[in-house]
Scaffold this motif. Structure first.
Motif, PDB file in Angstrom:
ATOM      1  N   LEU A  75       0.817  -1.187   0.191  1.00 16.31           N
ATOM      2  CA  LEU A  75       0.118   0.032   0.037  1.00 16.31           C
ATOM      3  C   LEU A  75       0.714   1.152   0.060  1.00 16.31           C
ATOM      4  O   LEU A  75       0.534   2.549  -0.357  1.00 16.31           O
ATOM      5  CB  LEU A  75      -1.009   0.076   1.201  1.00 16.31           C
ATOM      6  CG  LEU A  75      -1.917  -1.042   1.310  1.00 16.31           C
ATOM      7  CD1 LEU A  75      -2.737  -0.835   2.549  1.00 16.31           C
ATOM      8  CD2 LEU A  75      -2.841  -0.833   0.033  1.00 16.31           C
ATOM      9  N   LYS A  97       0.914   3.398  -3.099  1.00 10.63           N
ATOM     10  CA  LYS A  97      -0.202   4.089  -3.512  1.00 10.63           C
ATOM     11  C   LYS A  97       0.020   5.702  -3.000  1.00 10.63           C
ATOM     12  O   LYS A  97       0.794   5.772  -2.382  1.00 10.63           O
ATOM     13  CB  LYS A  97      -1.459   3.665  -2.774  1.00 10.63           C
ATOM     14  CG  LYS A  97      -1.852   2.148  -2.917  1.00 10.63           C
ATOM     15  CD  LYS A  97      -2.377   1.874  -4.155  1.00 10.63           C
ATOM     16  CE  LYS A  97      -2.773   0.305  -4.323  1.00 10.63           C
ATOM     17  NZ  LYS A  97      -3.299   0.093  -5.775  1.00 10.63           N
ATOM     18  N   ASP A 130      -2.304   7.690  -1.811  1.00  7.78           N
ATOM     19  CA  ASP A 130      -2.653   8.007  -0.381  1.00  7.78           C
ATOM     20  C   ASP A 130      -2.955   6.845   0.239  1.00  7.78           C
ATOM     21  O   ASP A 130      -3.668   5.876   0.282  1.00  7.78           O
ATOM     22  CB  ASP A 130      -3.959   8.559  -0.496  1.00  7.78           C
ATOM     23  CG  ASP A 130      -4.595   8.983   0.954  1.00  7.78           C
ATOM     24  OD1 ASP A 130      -4.105   8.730   2.022  1.00  7.78           O
ATOM     25  OD2 ASP A 130      -5.183   9.990   0.830  1.00  7.78           O
ATOM     26  N   SER A 131      -1.777   6.016   0.783  1.00  6.99           N
ATOM     27  CA  SER A 131      -1.760   4.815   1.480  1.00  6.99           C
ATOM     28  C   SER A 131      -2.495   4.646   2.633  1.00  6.99           C
ATOM     29  O   SER A 131      -3.183   3.653   2.713  1.00  6.99           O
ATOM     30  CB  SER A 131      -0.356   4.337   1.699  1.00  6.99           C
ATOM     31  OG  SER A 131       0.582   5.195   2.566  1.00  6.99           O
ATOM     32  N   GLU A 175      -6.200   4.396   1.329  1.00  7.25           N
ATOM     33  CA  GLU A 175      -6.469   2.967   0.704  1.00  7.25           C
ATOM     34  C   GLU A 175      -6.606   1.942   1.678  1.00  7.25           C
ATOM     35  O   GLU A 175      -7.428   0.855   1.420  1.00  7.25           O
ATOM     36  CB  GLU A 175      -5.432   2.827  -0.335  1.00  7.25           C
ATOM     37  CG  GLU A 175      -5.199   3.575  -1.473  1.00  7.25           C
ATOM     38  CD  GLU A 175      -6.585   3.509  -2.591  1.00  7.25           C
ATOM     39  OE1 GLU A 175      -7.367   2.641  -2.450  1.00  7.25           O
ATOM     40  OE2 GLU A 175      -6.729   4.521  -2.993  1.00  7.25           O
ATOM     41  N   LYS A 228     -10.299   2.356   3.167  1.00  9.26           N
ATOM     42  CA  LYS A 228     -11.121   2.004   2.593  1.00  9.26           C
ATOM     43  C   LYS A 228     -11.063   0.684   2.635  1.00  9.26           C
ATOM     44  O   LYS A 228     -12.181   0.181   2.594  1.00  9.26           O
ATOM     45  CB  LYS A 228     -11.059   2.601   1.269  1.00  9.26           C
ATOM     46  CG  LYS A 228     -11.974   2.154  -0.021  1.00  9.26           C
ATOM     47  CD  LYS A 228     -11.565   2.853  -1.165  1.00  9.26           C
ATOM     48  CE  LYS A 228     -12.532   2.546  -2.436  1.00  9.26           C
ATOM     49  NZ  LYS A 228     -12.544   1.092  -2.783  1.00  9.26           N
ATOM     50  N   ALA A 229     -10.042  -0.342   2.511  1.00  6.56           N
ATOM     51  CA  ALA A 229     -10.189  -1.469   2.308  1.00  6.56           C
ATOM     52  C   ALA A 229     -10.775  -2.273   3.614  1.00  6.56           C
ATOM     53  O   ALA A 229     -11.691  -3.371   3.604  1.00  6.56           O
ATOM     54  CB  ALA A 229      -8.901  -2.266   1.894  1.00  6.56           C
ATOM     55  N   SER A 245      -6.027  12.713   4.451  1.00  4.55           N
ATOM     56  CA  SER A 245      -6.487  11.292   4.459  1.00  4.55           C
ATOM     57  C   SER A 245      -7.637  11.078   5.285  1.00  4.55           C
ATOM     58  O   SER A 245      -8.594  10.363   4.985  1.00  4.55           O
ATOM     59  CB  SER A 245      -5.339  10.207   4.869  1.00  4.55           C
ATOM     60  OG  SER A 245      -4.186  10.360   3.764  1.00  4.55           O
ATOM     61  N   LYS A 305     -10.724  12.287   3.488  1.00  3.97           N
ATOM     62  CA  LYS A 305     -11.297  11.460   2.605  1.00  3.97           C
ATOM     63  C   LYS A 305     -11.870  10.276   3.266  1.00  3.97           C
ATOM     64  O   LYS A 305     -12.716   9.662   2.781  1.00  3.97           O
ATOM     65  CB  LYS A 305     -10.018  10.963   1.678  1.00  3.97           C
ATOM     66  CG  LYS A 305      -9.705  11.941   0.513  1.00  3.97           C
ATOM     67  CD  LYS A 305      -8.266  11.662   0.062  1.00  3.97           C
ATOM     68  CE  LYS A 305      -8.126  10.439  -0.869  1.00  3.97           C
ATOM     69  NZ  LYS A 305      -7.078  10.381  -1.590  1.00  3.97           N
ATOM     70  N   THR A 306     -11.438   9.728   4.361  1.00  2.98           N
ATOM     71  CA  THR A 306     -11.836   8.486   4.983  1.00  2.98           C
ATOM     72  C   THR A 306     -13.172   8.973   5.639  1.00  2.98           C
ATOM     73  O   THR A 306     -14.221   8.260   5.417  1.00  2.98           O
ATOM     74  CB  THR A 306     -10.980   7.960   6.419  1.00  2.98           C
ATOM     75  OG1 THR A 306      -9.485   7.954   5.905  1.00  2.98           O
ATOM     76  CG2 THR A 306     -11.704   7.023   7.219  1.00  2.98           C
ATOM     77  N   TYR A 336     -15.678   9.350   2.513  1.00  2.00           N
ATOM     78  CA  TYR A 336     -16.234   8.066   2.098  1.00  2.00           C
ATOM     79  C   TYR A 336     -17.052   7.316   3.093  1.00  2.00           C
ATOM     80  O   TYR A 336     -17.956   6.695   2.548  1.00  2.00           O
ATOM     81  CB  TYR A 336     -14.879   7.151   2.039  1.00  2.00           C
ATOM     82  CG  TYR A 336     -15.158   5.360   1.503  1.00  2.00           C
ATOM     83  CD1 TYR A 336     -15.132   5.670   0.066  1.00  2.00           C
ATOM     84  CD2 TYR A 336     -15.190   4.824   2.145  1.00  2.00           C
ATOM     85  CE1 TYR A 336     -15.580   4.582  -0.432  1.00  2.00           C
ATOM     86  CE2 TYR A 336     -15.443   3.393   1.498  1.00  2.00           C
ATOM     87  CZ  TYR A 336     -15.267   3.482   0.069  1.00  2.00           C
ATOM     88  OH  TYR A 336     -15.766   2.258  -0.272  1.00  2.00           O
TER      89      TYR A 336
END
Length: 275
Positions: free
Chosen positions: A32, A35, A37-38, A41, A44-45, A74, A77-78, A81
């Motif tokens: 990751l 990536k 934005d690790s 990512e 999200k997973a 980040s 974004k989290t 999401y």
């Protein structure tokens, strides 16, 4: 989110699990790190693999702030999401803020308005004018530190002052503050023996309970003494779920560990309520 909506989600999922998104770049799977934005990512997973097993996510903001502006992005974004894809999830900004007057108002706006979390954790040491600004937001919740799970909790929180433990005075005083119905409380799972007395003070409030798993807290004991008629508990697990694997299967392994806790919670709910 209203308290009733949170209770309905607990009934629907047969879970009162909160998953802590404490993202440490030294612990996440190495693939990751390639990536853009690790952190996001990874989150999200984990979210996609576990959202049906939990009712809440709790990013600890320190892990994001430590990465500077990119970490804050980040975090945004989290939460975006989560709000866009899983709006039924109760979100907690674990920020432990606490300052006077206008400063607390700005902290509250940052987490409850700009980032649009459902709740934020606060430290009550500076008294009501450090907490009440957070309580002004409708359908938002303030989760106040009451009795924490760390060893240092015994330095102050359990000290006897005028015949009463300090944490009890803090809880009782908080009930007199404006909009105190928006309060929830942090009580560490490693302090299970205190839950019965805490429930005498705040029988109807939700308790956020860290310390299950890696820190040694026992789910059965916490539920025995801390559960109320509306369940009233959010049990947090972080490392035991999100770092169950650091390989390509990290999300799958997180799902397996979250499922174990959810199934234990379901068994407790079935035994205590007509679920």
């Amino acid at each position: 989110m209203t308290t009733q909506q949170l209770i309905e989600q607990i009934h629907h999922k047969k879970s009162f699990l909160c998953i802590g998104l404490d993202v440490d770049l030294s612990k996440i799977p190495s693939h990751l790190l390639e990536k853009e934005d690790s952190i996001f990512e990874f989150n999200k997973a984990i979210i996609d693999a576990t959202h049906h097993l939990c009712v809440s996510y709790k990013p600890n903001t320190a892990f994001y702030e430590a990465c500077g502006i990119q970490g804050w992005q980040s975090l945004k974004k989290t939460i975006d999401y989560l709000n866009e894809n899983y709006p039924e999830i109760f979100t907690i900004a674990d920020a432990k803020r606490g300052d006077i007057g206008n400063t607390s108002t700005m902290y509250a706006k940052a987490f409850l308005e700009d980032l649009n979390f459902d709740s934020v954790t606060v430290a009550p040491y500076m008294g009501k004018d450090s907490v009440e600004p957070f309580l002004e937001f409708k359908y938002k919740h303030t989760i106040m530190l009451a009795l924490t799970s760390n060893e240092g909790a015994f330095d102050f929180q359990t000290k006897i002052i005028e015949g009463k433990e300090l944490y009890k005075t803090v809880i009782e005083t908080s009930k007199t503050w404006k909009n105190s119905e928006n309060l929830m409380y942090v009580v560490g799972a490693t302090k299970a023996q205190y839950f019965a007395e805490i429930r005498q003070l705040i029988p109807d409030s939700f308790l956020l309970v860290p310390g299950i798993g890696a820190q040694g807290g026992n789910l059965q004991e916490v539920c025995k003494f801390g559960m109320n008629s509306n369940i009233g508990l959010l049990i947090n697990s972080s490392r035991g779920i999100i770092y169950a694997s650091n390989g390509l299967d990290f999300a799958e392994k997180a799902n397996i560990e979250a499922l174990k806790i959810q199934q234990e919670m379901e068994a407790i709910l079935v035994s205590k309520f007509s679920f």
